[in-house]
Motif scaffolding. Sequence first.
Motif, PDB file in Angstrom:
ATOM      1  N   VAL A 195     -18.610   6.171  -6.162  1.00  0.00           N
ATOM      2  CA  VAL A 195     -17.805   6.902  -7.149  1.00  0.00           C
ATOM      3  C   VAL A 195     -18.616   8.033  -7.775  1.00  0.00           C
ATOM      4  O   VAL A 195     -18.134   9.166  -7.891  1.00  0.00           O
ATOM      5  N   ILE A 196     -19.839   7.767  -8.154  1.00  0.00           N
ATOM      6  CA  ILE A 196     -20.676   8.802  -8.771  1.00  0.00           C
ATOM      7  C   ILE A 196     -20.964   9.919  -7.763  1.00  0.00           C
ATOM      8  O   ILE A 196     -20.929  11.099  -8.104  1.00  0.00           O
ATOM      9  N   HIS A 197     -21.226   9.558  -6.524  1.00  0.00           N
ATOM     10  CA  HIS A 197     -21.529  10.555  -5.498  1.00  0.00           C
ATOM     11  C   HIS A 197     -20.327  11.470  -5.242  1.00  0.00           C
ATOM     12  O   HIS A 197     -20.498  12.676  -5.056  1.00  0.00           O
ATOM     13  N   THR A 198     -19.134  10.923  -5.217  1.00  0.00           N
ATOM     14  CA  THR A 198     -17.959  11.736  -4.896  1.00  0.00           C
ATOM     15  C   THR A 198     -17.403  12.487  -6.107  1.00  0.00           C
ATOM     16  O   THR A 198     -16.844  13.556  -5.946  1.00  0.00           O
ATOM     17  N   VAL A 199     -17.559  11.942  -7.308  1.00  0.00           N
ATOM     18  CA  VAL A 199     -16.933  12.548  -8.481  1.00  0.00           C
ATOM     19  C   VAL A 199     -17.922  13.341  -9.326  1.00  0.00           C
ATOM     20  O   VAL A 199     -17.630  14.453  -9.766  1.00  0.00           O
ATOM     21  N   VAL A 200     -19.099  12.800  -9.572  1.00  0.00           N
ATOM     22  CA  VAL A 200     -20.007  13.385 -10.550  1.00  0.00           C
ATOM     23  C   VAL A 200     -21.029  14.315  -9.907  1.00  0.00           C
ATOM     24  O   VAL A 200     -21.108  15.489 -10.249  1.00  0.00           O
ATOM     25  N   SER A 201     -21.845  13.797  -9.006  1.00  0.00           N
ATOM     26  CA  SER A 201     -22.955  14.577  -8.475  1.00  0.00           C
ATOM     27  C   SER A 201     -23.325  14.088  -7.080  1.00  0.00           C
ATOM     28  O   SER A 201     -23.185  12.906  -6.770  1.00  0.00           O
ATOM     29  N   THR A 202     -23.812  15.003  -6.266  1.00  0.00           N
ATOM     30  CA  THR A 202     -24.258  14.613  -4.930  1.00  0.00           C
ATOM     31  C   THR A 202     -25.761  14.349  -4.893  1.00  0.00           C
ATOM     32  O   THR A 202     -26.302  14.043  -3.845  1.00  0.00           O
ATOM     33  N   SER A 203     -26.417  14.445  -6.028  1.00  0.00           N
ATOM     34  CA  SER A 203     -27.847  14.171  -6.105  1.00  0.00           C
ATOM     35  C   SER A 203     -28.102  12.676  -5.907  1.00  0.00           C
ATOM     36  O   SER A 203     -27.464  11.828  -6.537  1.00  0.00           O
ATOM     37  N   GLY A 204     -29.030  12.366  -5.031  1.00  0.00           N
ATOM     38  CA  GLY A 204     -29.338  10.963  -4.747  1.00  0.00           C
ATOM     39  C   GLY A 204     -29.896  10.222  -5.945  1.00  0.00           C
ATOM     40  O   GLY A 204     -29.631   9.032  -6.138  1.00  0.00           O
ATOM     41  N   VAL A 205     -30.654  10.916  -6.770  1.00  0.00           N
ATOM     42  CA  VAL A 205     -31.244  10.284  -7.949  1.00  0.00           C
ATOM     43  C   VAL A 205     -30.151   9.873  -8.937  1.00  0.00           C
ATOM     44  O   VAL A 205     -30.198   8.791  -9.517  1.00  0.00           O
ATOM     45  N   VAL A 206     -29.143  10.726  -9.086  1.00  0.00           N
ATOM     46  CA  VAL A 206     -28.062  10.440 -10.041  1.00  0.00           C
ATOM     47  C   VAL A 206     -27.247   9.244  -9.595  1.00  0.00           C
ATOM     48  O   VAL A 206     -27.014   8.313 -10.372  1.00  0.00           O
ATOM     49  N   TRP A 207     -26.791   9.222  -8.331  1.00  0.00           N
ATOM     50  CA  TRP A 207     -25.947   8.096  -7.923  1.00  0.00           C
ATOM     51  C   TRP A 207     -26.756   6.814  -7.777  1.00  0.00           C
ATOM     52  O   TRP A 207     -26.231   5.722  -8.009  1.00  0.00           O
ATOM     53  N   ALA A 208     -28.023   6.914  -7.417  1.00  0.00           N
ATOM     54  CA  ALA A 208     -28.839   5.704  -7.336  1.00  0.00           C
ATOM     55  C   ALA A 208     -29.096   5.129  -8.724  1.00  0.00           C
ATOM     56  O   ALA A 208     -29.034   3.910  -8.925  1.00  0.00           O
ATOM     57  N   GLY A 209     -29.375   5.989  -9.696  1.00  0.00           N
ATOM     58  CA  GLY A 209     -29.586   5.519 -11.067  1.00  0.00           C
ATOM     59  C   GLY A 209     -28.324   4.938 -11.679  1.00  0.00           C
ATOM     60  O   GLY A 209     -28.360   3.900 -12.349  1.00  0.00           O
ATOM     61  N   GLY A 210     -27.209   5.605 -11.451  1.00  0.00           N
ATOM     62  CA  GLY A 210     -25.933   5.079 -11.956  1.00  0.00           C
ATOM     63  C   GLY A 210     -25.553   3.773 -11.292  1.00  0.00           C
ATOM     64  O   GLY A 210     -25.035   2.853 -11.930  1.00  0.00           O
TER      65      GLY A 210
END
Length: 71
Positions: free
Chosen positions: A32-47
């Motif tokens: 969900v974070i990867h598709t909606v918020v950000s494509t950065s790996g650090v962001v979706w991994a942290g979320g």
Amino acid sequence: MEQSEQDRQPPWWYRIPPLAVGLIAYSVAGIVIHTVVSTSGVVWAGGGLAACLAAAFFHGMAQAAYDRRHR
């Protein structure tokens, strides 16, 4: 006729291993974070990690509450 203590089965959510709960929450939150918020790996991994820890915490709380009521 009442059920004996040995016949009583815990609910389905009680029997799910904590690792599975964490992996499911991590995967769903990461997607969900990867598709909606950000494509950065650090962001979706942290979320995903935050969601994993929260899911494990609430799953443990639910198991403890069930134990307190039924055992």
